[in-house]
Scaffold this motif. Structure first.
Motif, PDB file in Angstrom:
ATOM      1  N   PRO A  35       0.801  -1.222   0.000  1.00 40.50           N
ATOM      2  CA  PRO A  35       0.000   0.000   0.000  1.00 40.50           C
ATOM      3  C   PRO A  35       0.840   1.283   0.000  1.00 40.50           C
ATOM      4  N   ALA A  36       2.004   1.248   0.589  1.00 45.75           N
ATOM      5  CA  ALA A  36       2.869   2.434   0.630  1.00 45.75           C
ATOM      6  C   ALA A  36       3.559   2.694  -0.711  1.00 45.75           C
ATOM      7  N   ASP A  37       3.540   1.716  -1.606  1.00 44.21           N
ATOM      8  CA  ASP A  37       4.226   1.838  -2.889  1.00 44.21           C
ATOM      9  C   ASP A  37       3.380   2.497  -3.977  1.00 44.21           C
ATOM     10  N   VAL A  38       2.065   2.447  -3.831  1.00 43.72           N
ATOM     11  CA  VAL A  38       1.175   2.885  -4.909  1.00 43.72           C
ATOM     12  C   VAL A  38       0.972   4.402  -4.896  1.00 43.72           C
ATOM     13  N   LEU A  39       0.482   4.892  -6.018  1.00 47.55           N
ATOM     14  CA  LEU A  39       0.187   6.319  -6.149  1.00 47.55           C
ATOM     15  C   LEU A  39      -0.857   6.748  -5.128  1.00 47.55           C
ATOM     16  N   PRO A  40      -0.805   7.999  -4.682  1.00 46.98           N
ATOM     17  CA  PRO A  40      -1.832   8.491  -3.766  1.00 46.98           C
ATOM     18  C   PRO A  40      -3.221   8.322  -4.374  1.00 46.98           C
ATOM     19  N   GLY A  41      -4.132   7.834  -3.556  1.00 45.90           N
ATOM     20  CA  GLY A  41      -5.507   7.648  -3.995  1.00 45.90           C
ATOM     21  C   GLY A  41      -5.820   6.242  -4.469  1.00 45.90           C
ATOM     22  N   ILE A  42      -4.795   5.431  -4.701  1.00 40.69           N
ATOM     23  CA  ILE A  42      -5.024   4.047  -5.124  1.00 40.69           C
ATOM     24  C   ILE A  42      -5.043   3.163  -3.885  1.00 40.69           C
ATOM     25  N   ARG A  43      -6.017   2.287  -3.830  1.00 36.98           N
ATOM     26  CA  ARG A  43      -6.124   1.378  -2.687  1.00 36.98           C
ATOM     27  C   ARG A  43      -5.763  -0.045  -3.116  1.00 36.98           C
ATOM     28  N   VAL A  44      -5.473  -0.871  -2.140  1.00 31.26           N
ATOM     29  CA  VAL A  44      -5.230  -2.296  -2.354  1.00 31.26           C
ATOM     30  C   VAL A  44      -6.383  -3.029  -1.677  1.00 31.26           C
ATOM     31  N   ALA A  45      -7.098  -3.854  -2.441  1.00 29.87           N
ATOM     32  CA  ALA A  45      -8.243  -4.587  -1.888  1.00 29.87           C
ATOM     33  C   ALA A  45      -8.411  -5.898  -2.639  1.00 29.87           C
ATOM     34  N   GLY A  46      -9.194  -6.778  -2.046  1.00 31.59           N
ATOM     35  CA  GLY A  46      -9.323  -8.116  -2.600  1.00 31.59           C
ATOM     36  C   GLY A  46     -10.645  -8.419  -3.265  1.00 31.59           C
ATOM     37  N   ALA A  47     -10.808  -9.688  -3.561  1.00 41.38           N
ATOM     38  CA  ALA A  47     -11.954 -10.177  -4.327  1.00 41.38           C
ATOM     39  C   ALA A  47     -13.287  -9.858  -3.671  1.00 41.38           C
ATOM     40  N   ALA A  48     -13.350  -9.881  -2.350  1.00 39.35           N
ATOM     41  CA  ALA A  48     -14.617  -9.603  -1.674  1.00 39.35           C
ATOM     42  C   ALA A  48     -15.120  -8.201  -2.007  1.00 39.35           C
ATOM     43  N   VAL A  49     -14.208  -7.237  -2.083  1.00 39.72           N
ATOM     44  CA  VAL A  49     -14.590  -5.859  -2.418  1.00 39.72           C
ATOM     45  C   VAL A  49     -15.011  -5.775  -3.884  1.00 39.72           C
ATOM     46  N   PHE A  50     -14.289  -6.468  -4.757  1.00 38.92           N
ATOM     47  CA  PHE A  50     -14.664  -6.487  -6.178  1.00 38.92           C
ATOM     48  C   PHE A  50     -16.065  -7.063  -6.355  1.00 38.92           C
ATOM     49  N   VAL A  51     -16.349  -8.155  -5.686  1.00 40.34           N
ATOM     50  CA  VAL A  51     -17.663  -8.789  -5.786  1.00 40.34           C
ATOM     51  C   VAL A  51     -18.739  -7.860  -5.225  1.00 40.34           C
ATOM     52  N   GLU A  52     -18.465  -7.230  -4.101  1.00 41.57           N
ATOM     53  CA  GLU A  52     -19.431  -6.295  -3.509  1.00 41.57           C
ATOM     54  C   GLU A  52     -19.767  -5.168  -4.488  1.00 41.57           C
ATOM     55  N   GLU A  53     -18.749  -4.589  -5.093  1.00 37.36           N
ATOM     56  CA  GLU A  53     -18.967  -3.499  -6.049  1.00 37.36           C
ATOM     57  C   GLU A  53     -19.712  -4.005  -7.291  1.00 37.36           C
ATOM     58  N   SER A  54     -19.339  -5.161  -7.775  1.00 38.42           N
ATOM     59  CA  SER A  54     -19.943  -5.705  -8.992  1.00 38.42           C
ATOM     60  C   SER A  54     -21.404  -6.097  -8.801  1.00 38.42           C
ATOM     61  N   LEU A  55     -21.765  -6.477  -7.578  1.00 44.21           N
ATOM     62  CA  LEU A  55     -23.129  -6.906  -7.299  1.00 44.21           C
ATOM     63  C   LEU A  55     -24.012  -5.783  -6.746  1.00 44.21           C
ATOM     64  N   ALA A  56     -23.475  -4.586  -6.666  1.00 44.71           N
ATOM     65  CA  ALA A  56     -24.274  -3.448  -6.189  1.00 44.71           C
ATOM     66  C   ALA A  56     -25.458  -3.239  -7.135  1.00 44.71           C
ATOM     67  N   PRO A  57     -26.559  -2.719  -6.622  1.00 40.66           N
ATOM     68  CA  PRO A  57     -27.731  -2.490  -7.470  1.00 40.66           C
ATOM     69  C   PRO A  57     -27.377  -1.681  -8.724  1.00 40.66           C
ATOM     70  N   ASN A  58     -27.813  -2.177  -9.873  1.00 39.08           N
ATOM     71  CA  ASN A  58     -27.639  -1.530 -11.171  1.00 39.08           C
ATOM     72  C   ASN A  58     -26.188  -1.457 -11.666  1.00 39.08           C
ATOM     73  N   ALA A  59     -25.255  -2.072 -10.973  1.00 31.76           N
ATOM     74  CA  ALA A  59     -23.845  -2.005 -11.380  1.00 31.76           C
ATOM     75  C   ALA A  59     -23.625  -2.780 -12.673  1.00 31.76           C
ATOM     76  N   GLN A  60     -22.685  -2.295 -13.452  1.00 30.08           N
ATOM     77  CA  GLN A  60     -22.252  -2.979 -14.679  1.00 30.08           C
ATOM     78  C   GLN A  60     -20.768  -3.269 -14.529  1.00 30.08           C
ATOM     79  N   ALA A  61     -20.363  -4.503 -14.713  1.00 31.99           N
ATOM     80  CA  ALA A  61     -18.955  -4.880 -14.618  1.00 31.99           C
ATOM     81  C   ALA A  61     -18.435  -5.231 -16.018  1.00 31.99           C
ATOM     82  N   LEU A  62     -17.245  -4.728 -16.337  1.00 33.93           N
ATOM     83  CA  LEU A  62     -16.570  -5.025 -17.588  1.00 33.93           C
ATOM     84  C   LEU A  62     -15.179  -5.549 -17.266  1.00 33.93           C
TER      85      LEU A  62
END
Length: 123
Positions: A94-121
């Motif tokens: 996390p200390a290596d990445v550009l400011p504003g970029i986060r490090v997160a895993g599959a659970a967060v990706f799935v949560e975002e992708s399954l949000a109401p009306n979300a479109q995943a590409l």
């Protein structure tokens, strides 16, 4: 009365190995941000390298907006995430990445992708 845009979750798995696919994902993310959409751009696989300072400059593609400019635009109004496992495999913390970029895993990706009306590409 305007129709609200739906959340857009974009995952890019390529890096300099597939410049057109990579640039396409970043271009779509930046265009969606410009259109007012809620955008979450996920950097996975070889795209994880673009989370590091200066690395977006490594991808040069004729007739395309520079990747660093597209990334900056997405960071202004959207969310950029590096996959936890992808980062770990490349010794990126996390200390290596550009400011504003986060490090997160599959659970967060799935949560975002399954949000109401979300479109995943995925690129």
């Amino acid at each position: 009365m305007s129709t609200p845009t739906r959340p857009l979750v974009i995952k890019t798995t390529s890096g300099t190995d597939r410049p057109e696919a990579t640039n396409q994902a970043f271009t779509v993310a930046a265009a969606a941000v410009a259109a007012g959409a809620s955008v979450s751009l996920w950097l996975t696989g070889e795209s994880a390298w673009f989370a590091l300072p200066g690395r977006a400059d490594d991808l040069v593609l004729e007739h395309a907006t520079p990747l660093a400019e597209l990334l900056a635009l997405v960071l202004e109004e959207g969310t950029v995430t590096v996959c936890t496992q992808c980062a770990a495999r490349r010794s990126i913390g996390p200390a290596d990445v550009l400011p504003g970029i986060r490090v997160a895993g599959a659970a967060v990706f799935v949560e975002e992708s399954l949000a109401p009306n979300a479109q995943a590409l995925v690129y």
